[in-house]
Scaffold this active site. Structure first.
Site, PDB file in Angstrom:
ATOM      1  N   HIS A  19       0.823  -1.219   0.000  1.00 46.29           N
ATOM      2  CA  HIS A  19       0.000   0.000   0.000  1.00 46.29           C
ATOM      3  C   HIS A  19       0.855   1.266   0.000  1.00 46.29           C
ATOM      4  CE1 HIS A  19      -3.207  -2.711   0.889  1.00 46.29           C
ATOM      5  NE2 HIS A  19      -2.738  -3.014   2.068  1.00 46.29           N
ATOM      6  N   LYS A  27      -6.873  -0.943  10.326  1.00 40.27           N
ATOM      7  CA  LYS A  27      -7.900  -0.991   9.291  1.00 40.27           C
ATOM      8  C   LYS A  27      -8.781  -2.220   9.546  1.00 40.27           C
ATOM      9  CE  LYS A  27      -4.868  -0.403   5.653  1.00 40.27           C
ATOM     10  NZ  LYS A  27      -4.042  -1.185   6.541  1.00 40.27           N
ATOM     11  N   HIS A  84      -6.579  -4.759  -1.766  1.00 43.25           N
ATOM     12  CA  HIS A  84      -5.763  -5.974  -1.703  1.00 43.25           C
ATOM     13  C   HIS A  84      -6.010  -6.841  -2.917  1.00 43.25           C
ATOM     14  CE1 HIS A  84      -6.625  -4.734   2.442  1.00 43.25           C
ATOM     15  NE2 HIS A  84      -5.354  -5.003   2.635  1.00 43.25           N
TER      16      HIS A  84
END
Ligand SMILES: Nc1ncnc2c1ncn2[C@@H]1O[C@H](COP(=O)(O)OP(=O)(O)O)[C@@H](O)[C@H]1O
Ligand SMILES: Nc1ncnc2c1ncn2[C@@H]1O[C@H](COP(=O)(O)OP(=O)(O)O)[C@@H](O)[C@H]1O
Ligand SMILES: [Mg+2]
Ligand SMILES: [Mg+2]
Ligand SMILES: [Mg+2]
Ligand SMILES: [Mg+2]
Lengths: 197, 324, 324, 197
Positions: free
Chosen positions: B57, B105, B216
Site C-alpha cells: 500500500h 484498518k 488488496h
C-alpha cells in the site's frame, strides 16, 4: 483409543505437508473470494512448523502444540495466522504435560480450540469460515462418527454457504458455490488426524 | 504483469531496507525487522501512534512515519496482516510513557493480530488503545466495512493531536471523530498482481471497470462498462453523499498505484466540480497515491466531514515522505 | 489499458484544471491556458525559471512550480511539445525583470518550440537563456541524447540558485553544471498507452523488458528477458558509471508512473548497495515518481555528480507538490 | 503556368483533408520509430487550418500562408509543428501580396520553405525526415519533372534511410525499412499541389 506424541506429530507433519503442497490451490480459492494469499500465508507458516517438528522430539504434546501455535502466530499473518495459532495455543493448555491423550482428552482439546477460534474471530459455525470444518470435525470426534467423511461433508456444506466473516463476506451471496480457503486448508490439516483415531 | 524485484519471498524485506536507506534522516529500523520507526525513537511524554498492515500500500504506512503523524509502521507480508510479535515491537518502540494508539484498518486479520499485540503490550505495562478504520462504503454492513484511503486522514489528524501533547484518550477521541466522519469508495480499470503468485487479483476484460474494489486485489462488488470519468465520479459521489450530512469536507482523490497522476488530477477536476455544484465546500484536498494496491490502476474518493478542530489538526505541520 | 478521462481531446485541459483547483494555495493559471504559474506571479528581481514539454510526465513539470524551483510550467498535449505562443506566455508570466531561464529537454520539438518562443520573447525585450538537458545515456550520440528524469535535478538546483538571487548568467552556469554532471538510463516491463489512440508505445511479451526506453512510450534500444532487479540495476549502473568520474553523487530512482512504490524502494536498495560496494558515496537520494510516462511500469536511475555548491543548492528549501 | 489563390487554397484543402483522414496511419508510423503522436498532432493542426480556410476568402496567397503558418505553429506542437509552420511562414514572405504565382515564384517559395525547415530543424535531406519529401518535391518543381512520381520515389528512398534526426534517430539503422511519419504526412500535404501545376 489413545494418541501418543509420536502419532500426534506424525499427523501434524502430514497435515503440514498437505498444506504446503496445496499452496497454489488455496491461493487460487482466496483469489476468488479473498485477496489471493491464503496458500502463501499457510504454506509459509506450516513450512516453519514442518522444519521445527524434528526439534520437538522428547517433548510432550502440550509442548509441541505451544511451539506450533507460537510459530503459526508469528509466521502466518493475515486472518488465518492468529486463528490457527490460537487453536494450537488452546491445545497446548488443554494438553499441558500430556505424553498421550485419551479420546476424551483429545475431544476436549479440540472443543477448546474451536471455542478459541470462535472467540478470536468473533465468529460461529455457518459463516463460511474455517470453523465450518473445525466444528463438524470436533463433533464427529466427540460422537465417534467417521471423521474423514464428516470433513468431506463439511466442505460441501461450507461451499454452499453465503459468507458472513472475513474477506469472503465482502461478496456475501456471491460467495455461494465457492469454497472458503480457510475451510479447505483446515480440511487438509485435520484429515490426517482421522487416521490416528 | 512482471515484477521488479529480486525474489518474491524477500519483497518486503528488500522494500524495508530500501525505505530506510533512502531516508536515513527520517527513519530507523530495529534488528532487521520489517518495522519503520521514526528516527530517534519514541518522544517522551507524547502518545505513540502505531499503524501498519499488509505491505503493498506504499507510501502507506511507512511513508506516514514522521513528526506530526506516526511513530511506527509495522509492515506485514504483501496484503497480509503483520503478526502480533512484530506489532508488539512497534508498540514498544513508539511508547514514550504516554501510551500508544493503534490505528487499525478493519480486516479480520489486522483486527486480530493488533488485538493480540495489544494484549501482549498490556502484559508489559504499556497502555494501549485501538481505533478501527472502516471508511469503505462499498459494503452495506458497517461491521464488514474495510479501512481504505481514509486511514491516511486518521493518521494525519490523530498524529497532530498527539504531537500537540494531547493524552491518549483525547487522541483516541479525535481519531474516532475522524473515522465517524470519513467515507471512501474506489474503482479500478486494471487489477494488481501478487508478487508471489504473479496472478492478478481479478480478471477484467477491456472496457470494463470494477466499482467497490478493495486495496488488496479483492474484486469489486459491481462490474460495469467503463464510462467517462465524470459519470464514474458522479456515481461514486452520490453513494458517498448519501452517507454524509455536513457540507464542509476534506477531499482525497487517491491513486491505486498504477494510475497516472494526470488521470488523478482529471478525476479531481470532475470531483471538485460536482461537489461545488452540490453546495459542498472543499476545505482542503489531496490528490495522489496515498493508499495504493501495488500497481492497480484506479482511484478512490474519500470525503471527510470537518469542523474547525479537525481542520486545525489537518493543517498542523508534518514531516513525512508520504504526506505534505 | 483503459483511460480514466472524460475525452481524449480534453485530457490536458482537464488535468490542468484539476492541478490548479487541487492546489489553490500554490498555483494559478491564466486565461484558461495550459500553463501552471506560481501563485502571485513573477518575483521582482528574481530570475524566472520556465520549463515544460509534453504532458504525461506528471508530477513534471507542473509539480515543480513553487518557491525554490520553477516559476512556470508549460503543458503541451500528451507527449507533444507545447507551442511557441504558449511558451511565450509562460516566459512573460515568469519574468520579474531579471530575465528568464528556459530548461528544455533535448527533443527536436521542444528545442524548436522553446527556441521560437525565446525569439518572440526577445522581441518583447525579455532577456532569455536556454539550457538543454540531455541526461539519457541510452543513446551513444550525445547530440541525440534525450532529457529525462535528471531534468528534475536541474529544476531543483537551478531553482535554488535563482531563489538565492543569482543573476541569469550565474543561474545558467549552475544549470549547465548540473547537466554536465548528470546521467540517466531507464527500463520498463510494461508500456504506456496514449490517451487519444489507446495504443501502447510498444508491445512487450510477458517476461521481457526494454532497456533504454524514453519517457514518451518510445521503444527501448534493447529487449531482454526480465532479470532479477539486482542484475538489472547492476547493468544500468555499469553503463552510468562508465560516463562519470566523481564518487559523490545524488541518486534518483524514478518511477515511470505505473510502478508500485514498493518496487522502487526494492530497486533503490539494490542500487544503493551496489554503489556503496563500488566506493561511491550517496550524498542525497530520491525515490519515487518524478518524471513519468503515463502508466509505464519501469524505472530509471539518475546519478548526478555533486560538490559542495550543488549540494547546498539541492538542500535549499523548496515548496512544491512534486518535490520536497 | 500560373497558380491562383483559389487553386492554391483548393490544393491546401485537399492536403489538409488527406492528413486528417490519415491520422491513425500516421500515428501508427510514429509508434514504430517515434512516440505515436504524429497523426494526432498533424490532424489537430490541419483540422484548424481546414476550418479557417473559408475565412481567408478575398485575401492573397501570402496572407493565406501567413495565417496557416501561425495556426500550425500554435496548434500542432511537437517537432512537426514548428517545422511545417515555418514552411508556411516562409511561403508567406516569399509570396507577400501575391494573388497569383508564376512557376518561378512558386519554385522560389518552396525553396525558401525547404531552407526554413532545414534551418529550424538543423537538418538536411537524407536524414529520414520530412525534408526527404520537401526537397525532392521542390527540385522536381524547379526542373518541371513529374511531381507526383517524384513524391512516390522520395517516399521509397526515405523509407530505406537510416534515421539521423528527430525521435527516429534513437533507432538509427533500426529505422531502415520503416517510413518516417513526417515524410508521409508531407507527401499527403504536397501531392495535391502537383495537380495545380
Ligand atoms: N472472523 C473469522 N473467523 C473464522 N475464520 C475466519 C475469520 N476471518 C477469516 N477467517 C478465515 O481465514 C481465511 C482467510 O485467511 P487468509 O487469506 O490467510 O487471511 P486474510 O483474509 O487476512 O488474507 C478465510 O478463508 C476464513 O476461513
Ligand atoms: N530536425 C528535424 N528536421 C526535420 N524534420 C524533423 C526534425 N525532427 C523531426 N522531424 C520530423 O517530424 C516528424 C515527427 O513529428 P511529430 O511526431 O509530430 O513530433 P514529435 O517527434 O515531437 O513527437 C518526424 O517524422 C520528422 O519527419
Ligand atoms: Mg487472504
Ligand atoms: Mg491477506
Ligand atoms: Mg511527440
Ligand atoms: Mg511524434
Amino acid at each position: 483409543m489413545t494418541v501418543t506424541t509420536e502419532q500426534f506429530v506424525n499427523a501434524l507433519r502430514k497435515g503440514a505437508l498437505a498444506i504446503i503442497s496445496a499452496k497454489d490451490e488455496l491461493t487460487d480459492l482466496d483469489r476468488e473470494i479473498g485477496d489471493g494469499d491464503h496458500g502463501i500465508n499457510m504454506a509459509r507458516g506450516f513450512q516453519h512448523v514442518h522444519e521445527e517438528l524434528a526439534s520437538y522430539e522428547g517433548t510432550d504434546i502440550g509442548e509441541v502444540c505451544k511451539a506450533v501455535g507460537m510459530t503459526l502466530i508469528k509466521t502466518v499473518g493475515g486472518a488465518s495466522g492468529p486463528l490457527v495459532g490460537t487453536a494450537f495455543i488452546k491445545f497446548a493448555s488443554a494438553w499441558k504435560e500430556h505424553g498421550t491423550l485419551t479420546h476424551e482428552q483429545l475431544t476436549a482439546g479440540f472443543q477448546e480450540a474451536c471455542a478459541g477460534i470462535a472467540a478470536r474471530g468473533k465468529s460461529e459455525v455457518g459463516q463460511k469460515t474455517m470453523l465450518d470444518v473445525w466444528v463438524p470435525f470436533t463433533e464427529a470426534l466427540a460422537t465417534r462418527q467417521n471423521v474423514d467423511e464428516t470433513i468431506t461433508q463439511a466442505l460441501q456444506t461450507c461451499q454452499a454457504l453465503s459468507a458472513k466473516k472475513g474477506r469472503a463476506a465482502y461478496f456475501g451471496d456471491n460467495a455461494i458455490g465457492k469454497q472458503d480457503p480457510g475451510a479447505q486448508s483446515s480440511a487438509l490439516l485435520l484429515r490426517p488426524f482421522a487416521e490416528v483415531m | 504483469m512482471e515484477k521488479l524485484m529480486q525474489q518474491a519471498k524477500h519483497y518486503v524485506r528488500d522494500m524495508v531496507l530500501g525505505i530506510v536507506s533512502a531516508h536515513p534522516d527520517l527513519y530507523e529500523t530495529r534488528d532487521g525487522l520489517p518495522l519503520i520507526l521514526r528516527k530517534g525513537g519514541a518522544i517522551q511524554g507524547k502518545v505513540g501512534l502505531v499503524s501498519g498492515g499488509g505491505s503493498g500500500h506504499e507510501p502507506a504506512h511507512a511513508g506516514y512515519v514522521g513528526d506530526g503523524m506516526l511513530d511506527a509502521a509495522v509492515c506485514g507480508e504483501v496484503f497480509t496482516s503483520p503478526t502480533p510479535d512484530l506489532i508488539l515491537e512497534g508498540i514498544k518502540a513508539a511508547h514514550g510513557g504516554a501510551g500508544v494508539l493503534l490505528i487499525v484498518k478493519n480486516y479480520a486479520g489486522d483486527v486480530m493480530n493488533f488485538e493480540m499485540a495489544k494484549e501482549l503490550a498490556e502484559l508489559e505495562g504499556i497502555e494501549v488503545e485501538t481505533v478501527i478504520v472502516n471508511d469503505d462504503i462499498a459494503l452495506p454492513a458497517t461491521s464488514e466495512r474495510r479501512g481504505v484511503a481514509g486511514t491516511v486522514l486518521v493518521h494525519k489528524i490523530a498524529g497532530a493531536a498527539a504531537a500537540a501533547g494531547q493524552p491518549l484518550q483525547e487522541v483516541k477521541r479525535v481519531a474516532e471523530k475522524v473515522i465517524a466522519n470519513t467515507r471512501s469508495i474506489g474503482m479500478a480499470v486494471a487489477p494488481c498482481y501478487m508478487p508471489e503468485s504473479g496472478k492478478p487479483g481479478f480478471d477484467l476484460s477491456p472496457h470494463e471497470m470494477e466499482i467497490g474494489i478493495g486495496i488488496h486485489g479483492e474484486k469489486g462488488l459491481e462490474r460495469k462498462s467503463l464510462a467517462p470519468v465524470q459519470e464514474i465520479t458522479a456515481q461514486l459521489l452520490q453513494k458517498l453523499r448519501q452517507e454524509m450530512q455536513g457540507n464542509d469536507v476534506i477531499v482525497l482523490v487517491n491513486g491505486m498505484g498504477g494510475t497516472p497522476l494526470s488521470e488523478l488530477y482529471i478525476t479531481y477536476h470532475y470531483v471538485a466540480e460536482a461537489l461545488q455544484k452540490d453546495g459542498v465546500s472543499i476545505k482542503r484536498s489531496l490528490t495522489g497515491n496515498y493508499m495504493t494496491a501495488l500497481e492497480m490502476h484506479g482511484f478512490s474518493i474519500t470525503l471527510c466531514q470537518v469542523d474547525d478542530e479537525l481542520i486545525t489538526y489537518f493543517d498542523a505541520p508534518v514531516h513525512t515522505v508520504g504526506f505534505r
